[in-house]
Design a protein around this motif. Structure first.
Motif, PDB file in Angstrom:
ATOM      1  N   GLN A   1     -11.777 -18.470 -48.754  1.00 18.32           N
ATOM      2  CA  GLN A   1     -12.259 -17.217 -48.182  1.00 18.32           C
ATOM      3  C   GLN A   1     -13.714 -17.342 -47.744  1.00 18.32           C
ATOM      4  N   VAL A   2     -13.991 -16.788 -46.569  1.00 17.59           N
ATOM      5  CA  VAL A   2     -15.352 -16.718 -46.058  1.00 17.59           C
ATOM      6  C   VAL A   2     -15.715 -15.248 -45.910  1.00 17.59           C
ATOM      7  N   TYR A   3     -16.842 -14.874 -46.475  1.00 16.92           N
ATOM      8  CA  TYR A   3     -17.345 -13.500 -46.386  1.00 16.92           C
ATOM      9  C   TYR A   3     -18.448 -13.441 -45.332  1.00 16.92           C
ATOM     10  N   PHE A   4     -18.394 -12.404 -44.518  1.00 18.92           N
ATOM     11  CA  PHE A   4     -19.355 -12.250 -43.427  1.00 18.92           C
ATOM     12  C   PHE A   4     -20.225 -11.020 -43.672  1.00 18.92           C
TER      13      PHE A   4
ATOM     14  N   THR B   1     -14.616 -21.285 -55.185  1.00 18.64           N
ATOM     15  CA  THR B   1     -15.658 -21.231 -54.160  1.00 18.64           C
ATOM     16  C   THR B   1     -15.651 -19.885 -53.433  1.00 18.64           C
ATOM     17  N   ARG B   2     -16.827 -19.485 -52.994  1.00 18.01           N
ATOM     18  CA  ARG B   2     -17.002 -18.379 -52.060  1.00 18.01           C
ATOM     19  C   ARG B   2     -18.021 -18.843 -51.029  1.00 18.01           C
ATOM     20  N   ILE B   3     -17.736 -18.580 -49.762  1.00 20.68           N
ATOM     21  CA  ILE B   3     -18.660 -18.932 -48.688  1.00 20.68           C
ATOM     22  C   ILE B   3     -19.142 -17.641 -48.034  1.00 20.68           C
ATOM     23  N   PHE B   4     -20.447 -17.547 -47.818  1.00 21.31           N
ATOM     24  CA  PHE B   4     -21.037 -16.401 -47.121  1.00 21.31           C
ATOM     25  C   PHE B   4     -21.814 -16.883 -45.907  1.00 21.31           C
ATOM     26  N   MET B   5     -21.696 -16.140 -44.803  1.00 19.71           N
ATOM     27  CA  MET B   5     -22.480 -16.415 -43.602  1.00 19.71           C
ATOM     28  C   MET B   5     -22.691 -15.103 -42.850  1.00 19.71           C
TER      29      MET B   5
END
Length: 269
Positions: free
Chosen positions: A90-93, A40-44
Motif C-alpha cells: 500500500q502507498v499512502y498519498f 511496510t507503509r509507503i508515503f509520498m
C-alpha cells in the motif's frame, strides 16, 4: 526483520513518478523488505501529475478530514491510497488542493521552484505523521528519501517529541545527488518556528538551500545512507562530525545491505 515495521517516506516513488535513482531506490528497498515479511507503509505527496484513474487511487475517508496548521493557516489534509500491482504494497498519498493539485512536481513551466515548496514540505511532514498516528502504527524504522521529505526528522524529534507512538522509532535519511538551484522561501525557518520549534533547532535552515535542508535531516536522524555514489563534500564532512552509523553507497546486493543496516539499527536499541 520479519514482522518489524518500516515506514518509507519519499518525495518520489515509481511507478507513480518517472524512474530516477531516488524513485527507484525508494520503491526497491520497500519492495524487498516487504518480500521478507517486513510490515511496510509507503508515503509520498499526491502530485497533480499522478494519474489517479490509471493507478487506482482512492480517498480514505476515515483518515482524511483533519486540518493541518502551516504558518497559521488551516490546510485540509486529504489521504489517498493505492496498491502497487503484483506487490500487495500500500502507498499512502498526502494531498491538499492548494499544494498538490498543480500538474507539476517541484518546478513550474520555466523550471523555477514553486514559491510554496517550503510550505508543501511542512505540510507533507506533518501529514505523514498525523496519518500514521491515526493508523496507530508504530514503526521500528522511518526511512526518509528526498528533500521534499527532509523536514520529517526535525518535526519528529521536536514538534512530535512527546508522541509515544514514535518513542522507539529510528530515523534513517538517504542522501541523493539531486540538488535544486537557489533556495526555498527564505521564511521557511520562521514558518517552522511557528510550530514552537526553538531557534537552535532551526538555525541550519535559516538559509533553506538543498544542502542545508539535508543537514537538518542529518542532525535529526539516527543513521544515514548514501543513496547516490556522489554526495557533496560539504554533506560528507558534515556527516563525519556526527556520531551516527553510515551506510556507504551500495553497488551490489543493495537490498540485503539495507535490510542488514535496518536490523543493526533496531538491535542497537
Amino acid at each position: 526483520m520479519k514482522d518489524k515495521r518500516i515506514l518509507f517516506v519519499s518525495s518520489e516513488v515509481v511507478p507513480y513518478l518517472p524512474e530516477t535513482e531516488l524513485s527507484s531506490t525508494a520503491f526497491n528497498v520497500a519492495k524487498n523488505a516487504h518480500s521478507k515479511g517486513v510490515q511496510t507503509r509507503i508515503f509520498m505527496p499526491r502530485y497533480g501529475v499522478i494519474n489517479e484513474r490509471r493507478h487506482q487511487l482512492h480517498e480514505v475517508i476515515r483518515l482524511s478530514g483533519m486540518n493541518l496548521v502551516v504558518n497559521d493557516m488551516d490546510m485540509p489534509l486529504i489521504i489517498k491510497v493505492a496498491s502497487i500491482p503484483k506487490e500487495r504494497m500500500q502507498v499512502y498519498f498526502i494531498d491538499n488542493e492548494e499544494y498538490f493539485k498543480r500538474k507539476a512536481v517541484f518546478t513550474d513551466e520555466d523550471d523555477d521552484l514553486f514559491e510554496d515548496n517550503d510550505e508543501r514540505a511542512i505540510f507533507f511532514a506533518k501529514g505523514v505523521i498525523e496519518t500514521v498516528k491515526k493508523l496507530n502504527w508504530a514503526p521500528d524504522i522511518i526511512h526518509v528519501h528526498g528533500w521534499m521529505a527532509s523536514l520529517l526528522p526535525l518535526y519528529l524529534k521536536e514538534f512530535y517529541k512527546e508522541e509515544p507512538l514514535f518513542t522507539e522509532s529510528k530515523i534513517i535519511t538517504s542522501l541523493y545527488n539531486n540538488p535544486f538551484e537557489g533556495t526555498l522561501d527564505e521564511s521557511l525557518a520562521d514558518k517552522v518556528k511557528f510550530d514552537n520549534i526553538c531557534d537552535e533547532k532551526i538555525a541550519t535552515i535559516k538559509t533553506p538551500s538543498f544542502t542545508n535542508i539535508l543537514k537538518s535531516a542529518i542532525e535529526n536522524s539516527d543513521a544515514i545512507i548514501h543513496g547516490s555514489e556522489e554526495i557533496s563534500e560539504e554533506l560528507t564532512s558534515f556527516i563525519e562530525g556526527k556520531d551516527i552509523p553510515v551506510l556507504e553507497y551500495q553497488t551490489e546486493d543493495l537490498k540485503e545491505s539495507y535490510l542488514n543496516f535496518y536490523a543493526d539499527l533496531i538491535s542497537a536499541n
